[in-house]
Design a protein around this motif. Structure first.
Motif, short mmCIF file in Angstrom:
data_model
loop_
_atom_site.label_atom_id
_atom_site.label_comp_id
_atom_site.label_asym_id
_atom_site.label_seq_id
_atom_site.Cartn_x
_atom_site.Cartn_y
_atom_site.Cartn_z
N HIS A 103 -33.08 14.10 30.70
CA HIS A 103 -33.79 13.93 29.41
C HIS A 103 -33.20 14.77 28.50
O HIS A 103 -33.40 15.78 28.24
CB HIS A 103 -34.88 13.75 28.12
CG HIS A 103 -34.69 13.28 27.44
ND1 HIS A 103 -34.72 11.70 26.19
CD2 HIS A 103 -35.17 13.88 26.08
CE1 HIS A 103 -34.96 12.21 25.74
NE2 HIS A 103 -35.59 13.29 24.66
N THR B 199 -30.09 3.11 21.30
CA THR B 199 -30.98 3.20 22.31
C THR B 199 -31.60 1.78 21.51
O THR B 199 -31.85 1.69 20.68
CB THR B 199 -31.91 4.08 22.23
OG1 THR B 199 -31.18 5.28 22.49
CG2 THR B 199 -33.50 4.25 22.27
N GLY C 77 -38.72 4.78 21.51
CA GLY C 77 -36.81 5.34 22.17
C GLY C 77 -37.40 3.94 23.51
O GLY C 77 -38.25 5.19 23.77
N VAL C 78 -37.20 3.21 24.06
CA VAL C 78 -37.29 3.33 25.55
C VAL C 78 -36.79 2.48 26.42
O VAL C 78 -36.86 2.10 28.25
CB VAL C 78 -38.48 1.98 25.53
CG1 VAL C 78 -39.68 2.29 24.65
CG2 VAL C 78 -37.56 0.55 24.76
N THR C 79 -34.82 2.19 25.90
CA THR C 79 -34.46 2.69 27.25
C THR C 79 -33.47 4.00 27.24
O THR C 79 -33.06 4.70 26.15
CB THR C 79 -32.98 1.60 26.60
OG1 THR C 79 -32.97 1.33 25.04
CG2 THR C 79 -34.06 -0.11 26.67
N ALA C 80 -32.49 4.00 28.27
CA ALA C 80 -32.12 4.86 28.27
C ALA C 80 -31.09 5.69 27.27
O ALA C 80 -30.65 5.07 26.48
CB ALA C 80 -31.33 4.98 30.11
N GLN D 206 -34.76 8.58 24.27
CA GLN D 206 -35.32 7.22 24.75
C GLN D 206 -36.38 8.45 24.44
O GLN D 206 -36.57 9.66 25.07
CB GLN D 206 -34.89 7.57 26.03
CG GLN D 206 -35.93 6.72 27.49
CD GLN D 206 -35.25 7.12 28.85
OE1 GLN D 206 -34.16 7.12 29.04
NE2 GLN D 206 -36.16 5.89 29.37
#
Length: 491
Positions: free
Chosen positions: A147, A425, A438-441, A445
């Motif tokens: 990240h 995202t 944010g929950v996806t790569a 995120q």
């Protein structure tokens, strides 16, 4: 300096001119290196953009990071620190104190992308004391996943300052820039330099960008440099310099190879794995078409090392072919960017990038970008967070500076994406009413999206501290760093 032949020099100049025109960049400067020497440099500029030369400096954004990483690796070589040391061993007040130095260098510390507060790249950075007091969370446990974190490099810059007893940029000047002959590189311009602009996406107008003081965030992206200086740095970093023992005295080749070895995959939604990250270094697989290659004409993967960089007003790219040592650096004076250096590297090799030479939309750093076009020559609603701002009102077109994004809603989530190929995202309702996480790569995120209202009306989105507005730098929104005094205007 040794130079390329006239025909290749013209080809390189044509590629740079095409990138500048296609992406409507006021000024675009580039350099190429081969055999450990800078062999070509050139500048393309729009009318009324002044007459910049290859000696004019630009802000290079996150290409600052691999230089700071060199200073950290020098401490490792001296035995002052170890890569597996938790940073809290050396900086007890650091955020993510349990993350190791290697995890900070490879963006796997779990720290958020940006510091608390307003969009720091325009409004100005935080002091170390402010970073510590803000109580930044770790989004995930150290070592869990990649990240991209600008905050992580603020921590590493602080490590260098505490260990050396002086400012991080003074350390780099003594230990890196001077030995490598990088005379045009510094925290402030050391000579002539180019102003940075946002270019309006729908008109031939510009908006002057502020040059903010980044304070303790400086190690994440504050430096100025020229393409020639960056090429010198890149060839040395990839162990294709001609400095011999003098180059090893800065950092031994074995340590440089350790920096440029992939450690974590850069995972982007819907994208193939073509990028990785080492210790402060981006490692990429570029695809170029090479006529007459030993295996026959076709697409050839080329591993490159270096880094990209972007701050409001400027974007930059440094790439070095690990096998041949061919190096290119390109820097532009536009927030929206010029794409990347793949086309220039391909031209240096007598080839072309697979798929031609598209322009590329610039998005916040740390991930993929994609093609767009342009010329400057001579949503359905779903069930979302409990918020006074309805989901349909959130959707539609938004601009991050001059760069267009679209926010769509479906299946109880929001999806934020730029033009085709630019990272997207998905956001799910957050724990605080009115927020989304944010929950996806992708770059966002774990980061938070918040609607921003003024006089009861939605005027902006705060996405991981970045300010998105309904039109480019919309005057009704309080954009961090402020607006150009005269608004959008001719160059």
């Amino acid at each position: 300096m040794t130079t390329v032949d006239a025909v290749l020099g013209e080809q390189l100049a044509d590629v740079v001119a095409g990138l500048r025109e296609g992406r409507r960049v006021p000024a675009l400067s580039a350099a190429a290196g081969r055999g450990g020497e800078v062999v070509w440099s050139g500048v393309a500029s729009a009318p009324r953009a002044g007459d910049p030369t290859p000696e004019h400096a630009f802000r290079i954004g996150s290409i600052t990071k691999p230089m700071v990483a060199v200073a950290v690796l020098r401490l490792v070589e001296e035995g002052r620190v170890a890569l597996h040391d938790p940073i809290g061993t050396h900086l007890p007040d650091a955020p993510a104190a349990d993350a190791t130095i290697a995890e900070l260098l490879s963006h796997t510390s779990g720290l958020p992308a940006e510091p608390a507060g307003a969009w720091w790249e325009r409004a100005g950075g935080s002091t170390w004391e402010q970073i510590v007091a803000s109580g930044l969370p770790q989004l995930v446990a150290p070592g869990t996943r990649y990240h991209y974190s600008n905050v992580g490099f603020a921590v590493l810059g602080r490590l260098v300052e505490v260990a050396r007893g002086r400012a991080w940029d003074a350390v780099l000047r003594d230990e890196l820039w001077t030995p490598l002959g990088m005379t045009a590189t510094g925290r402030v311009p050391t000579g002539p330099h180019v102003p940075g602009h946002a270019v309006h996406p729908h008109a031939d107008l510009v908006h002057d960008e502020p040059v903010a003081d980044y304070l303790a965030m400086g190690p994440a992206g504050e430096l100025w440099s020229t393409p020639s200086d960056l090429v010198r740095f890149g060839m040395w970093l990839a162990c294709h310099d001609t400095l011999g023992e003098a180059g090893d005295a800065v950092l031994p080749a074995a340590a440089r190879r350790l920096m440029t070895a992939p450690r974590t995959v850069v995972d982007e939604p819907g994208a193939v794995w073509t990028g990785a990250y080492g210790l402060g270094v981006q490692v990429r697989k570029d695809l170029i078409d090479v006529p007459g290659h030993a295996s026959g004409p076709g697409t050839v993967p080329v591993r490159t090392v270096g880094h990209s960089g972007s701050v409001p007003g400027f974007t930059a790219d440094l790439r070095v072919d690990v096998e041949t040592g061919d190096a290119v650096a390109v820097i532009g004076s536009s927030t929206g960017g010029f794409g990347d250096g793949t086309g220039v590297l391909a031209a240096l090799r007598g080839a072309r990038p697979a798929g031609g030479l598209p322009g590329v939309v610039r998005a916040p750093e740390g991930g993929s970008t994609g093609p767009s076009t342009g010329l400057w020559a001579e949503g359905a609603a779903g069930t979302g967070a409990d918020t006074a701002v309805g989901v349909p009102e959130l959707t539609g077109t938004w601009y991050w500076g001059p760069v267009q994004f679209t926010l769509r809603a479906a299946d109880g989530r929001l999806a934020l994406a730029g033009d085709p190929g630019v990272r997207g995202t998905e956001f799910a309702p957050g724990g605080t009413p009115g927020t989304w996480v944010g929950v996806t790569a992708g770059y966002w995120q774990g980061e938070t999206l918040r609607p921003v209202e003024r006089d009861g009306r939605l005027v902006a989105l705060d996405v991981g501290t970045f300010c998105l507005t309904r039109s480019p730098y919309a005057p009704e929104a309080e954009v961090p760093g402020g607006h150009d005094d005269v608004g959008w205007h001719a160059l």
